[in-house]
Write a protein that holds these residues in place. Structure first.
Motif, PDB file in Angstrom:
ATOM      1  N   SER A 259       4.520  -1.911  -2.334  1.00 42.10           N
ATOM      2  CA  SER A 259       3.375  -1.600  -2.610  1.00 42.10           C
ATOM      3  C   SER A 259       2.958  -0.163  -2.116  1.00 42.10           C
ATOM      4  O   SER A 259       2.232   0.405  -2.486  1.00 42.10           O
ATOM      5  CB  SER A 259       2.185  -2.065  -2.063  1.00 42.10           C
TER       6      SER A 259
ATOM      7  N   PRO B 233       5.336   3.004   0.520  1.00 41.21           N
ATOM      8  CA  PRO B 233       6.372   3.420   1.093  1.00 41.21           C
ATOM      9  C   PRO B 233       6.886   2.729   2.388  1.00 41.21           C
ATOM     10  O   PRO B 233       5.989   2.897   3.317  1.00 41.21           O
ATOM     11  CB  PRO B 233       6.576   5.084   1.113  1.00 41.21           C
TER      12      PRO B 233
ATOM     13  N   GLU C  45      13.469  -3.273  -0.167  1.00 44.77           N
ATOM     14  CA  GLU C  45      12.164  -2.833  -0.677  1.00 44.77           C
ATOM     15  C   GLU C  45      12.544  -2.599  -2.129  1.00 44.77           C
ATOM     16  O   GLU C  45      13.488  -2.295  -2.928  1.00 44.77           O
ATOM     17  CB  GLU C  45      12.363  -1.371  -0.106  1.00 44.77           C
ATOM     18  N   ARG C  46      11.452  -2.787  -2.621  1.00 46.55           N
ATOM     19  CA  ARG C  46      11.230  -2.632  -4.251  1.00 46.55           C
ATOM     20  C   ARG C  46      10.139  -1.835  -4.525  1.00 46.55           C
ATOM     21  O   ARG C  46       9.269  -1.633  -3.849  1.00 46.55           O
ATOM     22  CB  ARG C  46      11.100  -4.049  -5.025  1.00 46.55           C
TER      23      ARG C  46
ATOM     24  N   GLY D  50       7.012  -1.145  -7.567  1.00 47.14           N
ATOM     25  CA  GLY D  50       6.170  -1.626  -8.712  1.00 47.14           C
ATOM     26  C   GLY D  50       5.011  -0.827  -8.985  1.00 47.14           C
ATOM     27  O   GLY D  50       4.461   0.102  -8.238  1.00 47.14           O
ATOM     28  N   MET D  51       4.210  -1.188  -9.952  1.00 41.81           N
ATOM     29  CA  MET D  51       2.806  -0.942 -10.302  1.00 41.81           C
ATOM     30  C   MET D  51       1.857  -1.921 -10.892  1.00 41.81           C
ATOM     31  O   MET D  51       2.674  -2.864 -11.398  1.00 41.81           O
ATOM     32  CB  MET D  51       2.606   0.342 -11.097  1.00 41.81           C
ATOM     33  N   THR D  52       0.866  -1.857 -10.811  1.00 48.78           N
ATOM     34  CA  THR D  52      -0.059  -2.645 -11.591  1.00 48.78           C
ATOM     35  C   THR D  52       0.023  -2.837 -13.058  1.00 48.78           C
ATOM     36  O   THR D  52       0.249  -3.727 -13.679  1.00 48.78           O
ATOM     37  CB  THR D  52      -1.602  -2.467 -11.516  1.00 48.78           C
TER      38      THR D  52
ATOM     39  N   ASP E   9       4.704   8.739 -10.320  1.00 49.25           N
ATOM     40  CA  ASP E   9       5.345   9.074  -9.151  1.00 49.25           C
ATOM     41  C   ASP E   9       6.433   9.837  -9.355  1.00 49.25           C
ATOM     42  O   ASP E   9       7.034   9.720 -10.464  1.00 49.25           O
ATOM     43  CB  ASP E   9       5.686   7.576  -8.847  1.00 49.25           C
TER      44      ASP E   9
ATOM     45  N   LYS F 260       0.203  11.999  -9.076  1.00 49.97           N
ATOM     46  CA  LYS F 260      -1.115  11.667  -8.894  1.00 49.97           C
ATOM     47  C   LYS F 260      -1.840  11.704  -7.556  1.00 49.97           C
ATOM     48  O   LYS F 260      -1.021  11.427  -6.410  1.00 49.97           O
ATOM     49  CB  LYS F 260      -1.204  10.335  -9.699  1.00 49.97           C
TER      50      LYS F 260
ATOM     51  N   ASN G 276      -4.750   0.850  -3.186  1.00 52.23           N
ATOM     52  CA  ASN G 276      -4.763   2.256  -3.727  1.00 52.23           C
ATOM     53  C   ASN G 276      -6.225   2.818  -3.968  1.00 52.23           C
ATOM     54  O   ASN G 276      -7.109   2.101  -4.079  1.00 52.23           O
ATOM     55  CB  ASN G 276      -4.242   2.060  -5.185  1.00 52.23           C
TER      56      ASN G 276
HETATM   57  P1  AMP Z   1      -0.783  -0.045  -7.905  1.00 51.83           P
HETATM   58  O1  AMP Z   1      -1.809   1.289  -8.568  1.00 51.83           O
HETATM   59  O2  AMP Z   1      -1.645  -0.870  -6.743  1.00 51.83           O
HETATM   60  O3  AMP Z   1      -0.102  -0.562  -8.823  1.00 51.83           O
HETATM   61  O4  AMP Z   1       0.128   0.704  -6.993  1.00 51.83           O
HETATM   62  C1  AMP Z   1       1.280   1.426  -7.592  1.00 51.83           C
HETATM   63  C2  AMP Z   1       1.791   2.658  -6.643  1.00 51.83           C
HETATM   64  O5  AMP Z   1       2.157   2.160  -5.474  1.00 51.83           O
HETATM   65  C3  AMP Z   1       2.898   3.188  -7.319  1.00 51.83           C
HETATM   66  O6  AMP Z   1       2.746   3.970  -8.458  1.00 51.83           O
HETATM   67  C4  AMP Z   1       3.754   3.806  -6.111  1.00 51.83           C
HETATM   68  O7  AMP Z   1       3.126   5.073  -5.828  1.00 51.83           O
HETATM   69  C5  AMP Z   1       3.408   2.961  -4.990  1.00 51.83           C
HETATM   70  N1  AMP Z   1       4.352   2.046  -4.486  1.00 51.83           N
HETATM   71  C6  AMP Z   1       4.620   0.803  -4.937  1.00 51.83           C
HETATM   72  N2  AMP Z   1       5.805   0.373  -4.188  1.00 51.83           N
HETATM   73  C7  AMP Z   1       6.343   1.226  -3.698  1.00 51.83           C
HETATM   74  C8  AMP Z   1       7.379   1.541  -2.768  1.00 51.83           C
HETATM   75  N3  AMP Z   1       8.250   0.663  -2.529  1.00 51.83           N
HETATM   76  N4  AMP Z   1       7.369   2.966  -2.172  1.00 51.83           N
HETATM   77  C9  AMP Z   1       6.596   3.930  -2.433  1.00 51.83           C
HETATM   78  N5  AMP Z   1       5.633   3.627  -3.269  1.00 51.83           N
HETATM   79  C10 AMP Z   1       5.531   2.497  -3.921  1.00 51.83           C
END
Ligand code: AMP
Ligand code: MCA
Length: 503
Positions: A277, A279, A298-299, A301-303, A382, A399, A408
């Protein structure tokens, strides 16, 4: 009749007397009991004259009943729309209106505030409280504990999750059954989840991480969860000996490391720690390994996409990277201007394609077209690179996003509010390093000529309008914002000046 989401995550556990949720009071809810609760809720929902495809907007505290409502929506073919419990009434107004929700489910304490909003939409309103009480469960308890799942296909929409946008308006990401199922099933295999897993679950269940990653993976593998209402250090330390695995945002890990009671002994029996979620600092990764012997996986993802990449279960979990694309996910790094793929190793825009990628933003075709290419690649926003061994590194964000404790925040939404305040000519909102939340919100105000903005009154205004996690932790008044020759505000310069403000 078939309903893949229900059948493959929930229906597979019908009649099982095995534990599903270990609750804070020591009680355990079996899979069978959970499914009965869900079936009663599905009967209650159809009794409210909801039709398949209708949106159910849910802002409730984390509880077994709240999770059963997700299962009930899957079973009844309704679109589940979970909402952060921190959202204010004015934020909720937008989500309910934009999604044209047919039912709003909220805590009884918010019912009075939300009733006019629901009414304006001709939506029904029901209550569900943290202790499982409220009008919705009252209805459900009078219903049969069985429900024939409504026929659905993998291409039908299962959930809307709102994500903020660069323009300040949130967008409803439309996720199908296939989006959720493909990701959950891939992650079970990648992370070796089995029915013997007990996941320490302290994340909220209104976002991808706590709901679709954590819960769906446990459901698809038949394991169980220690289901805590929120992250509380004492509870985490007390319950960890009963767990096999944990998923968390980086703040979970820094908070655990900040407590001497979190020892190697307490974590030694654990199988897996996963972070995402936001870094995870390489330093946190290293300190965690030194304390516990575990390398955090560590992984990324995004919504809009669920999970895209993951460090390997077997093999090197490389600190400061988010690992490899998942087996069914294609990932490329492109020139942000032209969209042309870049040679391996170069930094550019991360784009992803796969069964995990959403269908677009609800009723926003232009926004969808800007981010989702016709060939199916989603432009993540990203910036990253793929190293010589294939590990993906996220090096920044194209972004203008702030991530605070895994939530976020888009500066634009806060800037629009600040710009509207008396005596303010313009504003800039930036994220600055914060020891607990990773980043936090700082607001910079430029006064109208000859005026002195009332900073306290402005902060108070943000508190009534915006969820707590979005509040600027400080407002600074400045004569003018730094701009480049094109007139664009140089947020990098501001971030540099204020980088030590909270550390
Ligand atoms: P969300 O809009 O809540 O889906 O957040 C997604 C954003 O969280 C991604 O576009 C990344 O910028 C960030 N994110 C998710 N996991 C990671 C991670 N392991 N490392 C860095 N950024 C992350
Ligand atoms: C709480 N507060 C916050 C946050 N959380 N402020 C900024 N950022 C936050 N994240 C407020 C509280 O309301 C409180 O306000 C004050 O800050 C301190 O609260 P505290 O008790 O320390 O916080 P907490 O309740 O312990 O919560 C911190 C937390 C929580 C545990 C880090 O925010 C959390 O569970 N975050 C996880 C978010 C998450 O699940 N993200 C996944 C999104 P006051 O000062 O008034 O008391 S999904 C995603 O990003 C993608 C898809 C992915 O890859 O997973």
């Amino acid at each position: 009749m078939s309903n893949p989401l229900y059948d493959r995550l929930f229906g597979i556990h019908a009649g099982k007397q095995t534990p599903f949720l270990h609750l804070p009071d020591g009680e355990t809810l079996t899979h069978a009991a959970f499914l009965e609760m869900a079936a009663r809720l599905a009967n209650a929902l159809t009794g409210l004259e909801l039709e398949p495809g209708d949106r159910v907007a849910v802002q409730v505290e984390k509880s077994p009943e709240a999770l059963a409502l997700y299962a009930a929506c899957a079973q009844a073919g309704l679109i589940f729309l979970p909402l952060n419990t921190a959202y204010t009434t004015s934020e909720l107004n937008y989500f309910i209106e934009n999604s044209a929700a047919r039912l709003v489910v909220c805590d009884a304490t918010h019912e009075a505030g939300l009733t006019p909003i629901a009414r304006a939409q001709e939506a029904r309103i029901e209550t569900l409280n943290a202790d499982g009480s409220g009008s919705l469960m009252r209805r459900a308890l009078g219903m049969l504990p069985a429900f024939e799942p409504v026929k659905r296909s993998e291409d039908d929409l299962a959930a809307f999750l709102y994500t903020s946008g660069t323009t300040g308006r949130s967008k409803g990401a439309m996720l199908t059954q296939a989006n959720l199922l493909s990701n959950a099933e891939t992650l079970v295999t990648e992370w070796r989840f089995t029915k013997d897993d007990v996941l320490l679950h302290a994340l909220p269940i209104f976002h991808t991480h706590g709901l679709f990653v954590a819960t769906n993976v446990v459901l698809a593998s038949g394991g169980s969860m220690i289901f805590l209402p929120k992250f509380d250090l004492d509870d985490m330390l007390r319950r960890m000996p009963d767990a096999t695995s944990m998923m968390g945002v980086p703040t979970f890990y820094t908070r655990l490391l900040g407590d001497d009671r979190f020892t190697g002994d307490l974590a030694r029996h654990m199988r897996l720690f996963i972070s995402g979620s936001a870094p995870l600092l390489a330093e946190t990764h290293e300190r965690f390994e030194a304390r516990t012997g575990h390398r955090i996986l560590e992984r990324y993802g995004m919504t809009e996409t669920n999970m895209n990449t993951s460090n390997p279960y077997d093999g090197e979990r490389r600190a400061g990277t988010v690992g490899f694309p998942l087996p069914d996910v294609e990932l490329k790094v492109t020139n942000p201007e032209t969209g042309e793929p870049l040679p391996q190793g170069e930094i550019g825009m991360i784009e992803v394609r796969g069964p995990n990628v959403f269908q677009g933003y609800w009723q926003m075709p232009e926004k969808t077209a800007e981010e989702l290419r016709e060939d199916g690649f989603f432009i993540t926003g990203d910036l990253g690179r793929v190293d010589e061994d294939g590990y993906v590194h996220i090096v920044g964000r194209g972004k203008d996003l702030i991530i605070s404790g895994g939530y976020n925040i888009y500066p634009k939404e806060i800037e629009l509010l600040l710009d509207d305040q008396p005596g303010v000519q313009e504003s800039a909102v930036i994220g600055v390093p914060h020891p607990d939340f990773g980043e936090t919100v700082l607001g910079i105000l430029v006064p109208e000529p000859g005026q002195t903005p009332d900073v306290e009154a402005i902060l108070a205004r943000t508190q009534t309008e915006l969820a707590r996690f979005k509040h600027p932790r400080k407002l600074i008044v400045m004569d003018a914002l730094p701009r480049n020759t094109m007139g664009k505000v140089q947020k990098n310069a501001l971030r540099e000046v204020y980088k030590d403000m909270f550390t």
